[in-house]
Design an enzyme around this catalytic site. Structure first.
Site, PDB file in Angstrom:
ATOM      1  N   GLU A  69      41.681 -79.960   6.658  1.00  0.00           N
ATOM      2  CA  GLU A  69      40.619 -80.887   7.017  1.00  0.00           C
ATOM      3  C   GLU A  69      40.863 -82.366   7.354  1.00  0.00           C
ATOM      4  OE1 GLU A  69      37.132 -80.427   3.315  1.00  0.00           O
ATOM      5  OE2 GLU A  69      39.583 -78.967   2.930  1.00  0.00           O
ATOM      6  N   ASP A  89      43.763 -75.641   4.638  1.00  0.00           N
ATOM      7  CA  ASP A  89      42.502 -76.293   3.870  1.00  0.00           C
ATOM      8  C   ASP A  89      43.086 -76.701   2.304  1.00  0.00           C
ATOM      9  OD1 ASP A  89      40.999 -77.415   1.590  1.00  0.00           O
ATOM     10  OD2 ASP A  89      38.920 -76.279   2.500  1.00  0.00           O
ATOM     11  N   ILE A  91      42.608 -78.186  -0.346  1.00  0.00           N
ATOM     12  CA  ILE A  91      41.829 -77.477  -1.795  1.00  0.00           C
ATOM     13  C   ILE A  91      40.531 -77.441  -1.526  1.00  0.00           C
ATOM     14  CG2 ILE A  91      41.030 -78.109  -4.121  1.00  0.00           C
ATOM     15  CD1 ILE A  91      43.103 -79.702  -4.555  1.00  0.00           C
ATOM     16  N   ASP A  92      40.298 -75.785  -1.560  1.00  0.00           N
ATOM     17  CA  ASP A  92      38.826 -75.522  -1.082  1.00  0.00           C
ATOM     18  C   ASP A  92      38.341 -75.628  -2.781  1.00  0.00           C
ATOM     19  OD1 ASP A  92      36.800 -74.658   0.936  1.00  0.00           O
ATOM     20  OD2 ASP A  92      37.340 -72.163  -0.495  1.00  0.00           O
ATOM     21  N   THR A  94      36.866 -78.250  -3.637  1.00  0.00           N
ATOM     22  CA  THR A  94      37.444 -79.917  -4.276  1.00  0.00           C
ATOM     23  C   THR A  94      36.287 -80.336  -5.441  1.00  0.00           C
ATOM     24  OG1 THR A  94      38.581 -80.192  -2.196  1.00  0.00           O
ATOM     25  CG2 THR A  94      37.836 -82.039  -3.448  1.00  0.00           C
ATOM     26  N   ASP A 219      37.472 -73.243   5.682  1.00  0.00           N
ATOM     27  CA  ASP A 219      37.620 -72.792   4.580  1.00  0.00           C
ATOM     28  C   ASP A 219      36.977 -71.254   4.842  1.00  0.00           C
ATOM     29  OD1 ASP A 219      36.169 -75.149   3.444  1.00  0.00           O
ATOM     30  OD2 ASP A 219      34.478 -75.295   4.413  1.00  0.00           O
TER      31      ASP A 219
END
Length: 287
Positions: A69, A89, A91-92, A94, A219
């Site tokens: 990402e 990803d 940190i899905d 954020t 995601d």
């Protein structure tokens, strides 16, 4: 057929290590930067975790490719080839992370010949590790997962996301989709703030369906195989075959429920993840 179990085991181990960085930063004050909209946030931790994951994988598997990402946000070309590819990803969720709302996940999918071989979603604060390998089932902390099997939309708890889009068309489409689902009626609608965890909730049977328009391949790539391996159905919001690059998805307990959502949910135009932005001047032609 190649068995990618070693890659999966390695992925799980580095995900758990990276989660320690996420958890340590979770309680701290964050320096927040904006990406595509005032609600599309990124922090130094997102960028740091992605770099750590990619460098660890690259050391072990120097020929593998990556779609990350934050690398894409920094201008790297997004291209899914037949090569072994890690879709990351860091940190899905954020926005959750920034606000200390306790649903943040590291999501890693692994594809070969453009087919997903395994997916890992680690919900860091909850200490829940979801994973699935193609043809081998889906698991939460080692316990097998099974979707609810619900076939009646009126009996469903549905998860969706509000997303980062703030233009009028996206917002009115999103709110009218929720309105139409509630009028069916469904039992309820929830938004946890991370697509990866939302879809894993369908895999556990805790939710019966998830739909969203506008999210990205990183995601949902991992959680899509987790839902499928838990006995669920994943498809495009228009009823066609799931395409992780289309930015549209329904994940459901059964094809009956998925098809009922197709009838109700409308999409707004989104540029495909794998489309070259420099070549696209008109978004509205993509439905």
């Amino acid at each position: 057929m190649a068995d990618w179990s070693d890659c999966l085991d390695f992925g799980v181990s580095i995900t758990k290590q990276a989660s320690q960085i996420v958890l340590a930063a979770f309680k701290q004050q964050k320096d927040v930067m904006l990406k595509s909209s005032p609600a599309d946030l990124v922090t130094e931790t997102d960028q740091r975790v992605e770099k750590i994951l990619i460098s660890a994988i690259r050391d072990k598997y120097p020929l593998h490719k990556f779609i990350g990402e934050e690398s894409v946000a920094a201008g790297e070309r997004l291209e899914l080839t037949d090569s072994p590819t890690w879709i990351i990803d860091p940190i899905d969720g954020t926005v959750n992370f920034v606000h200390r709302f306790p649903f943040v996940a590291i999501s890693i999918a692994f594809t070969v010949n453009k087919q997903t071989e395994f997916g890992i979603v680690y919900s860091c604060v909850e200490d829940k590790l979801f994973c699935a390998q193609r043809g081998k089932g889906a698991f939460l902390n080692g316990v097998p997962l099974q979707t609810s099997g619900q076939e009646d939309i009126n009996q469903c708890l549905v998860v969706t996301e509000i997303g980062a889009e703030r233009d009028d068309l996206a917002l009115s489409t999103m709110t009218s989709n929720i309105f139409r689902l509630l009028k069916l009626p469904v039992h309820g609608i929830r938004a946890v703030g991370t697509a990866a965890v939302d879809m894993c909730l369908v895999a556990t049977g805790g939710a019966d369906a998830y739909y969203h328009i506008g999210m990205h391949c990183w995601d949902i790539a991992a959680s899509a195989i987790i839902v499928q391996e838990a006995g669920g159905v994943v498809m495009d919001t228009n009823g066609s075959e799931f395409d992780m690059m289309s930015r549209r998805v329904i994940a459901a307990s059964s094809s009956a429920v998925a098809n009922q959502i197709v009838q109700v949910v409308h999409a707004f135009p989104c540029r495909r993840d794998d489309e070259d932005p420099s070549k696209c001047t008109c978004e509205a032609s993509h439905h």
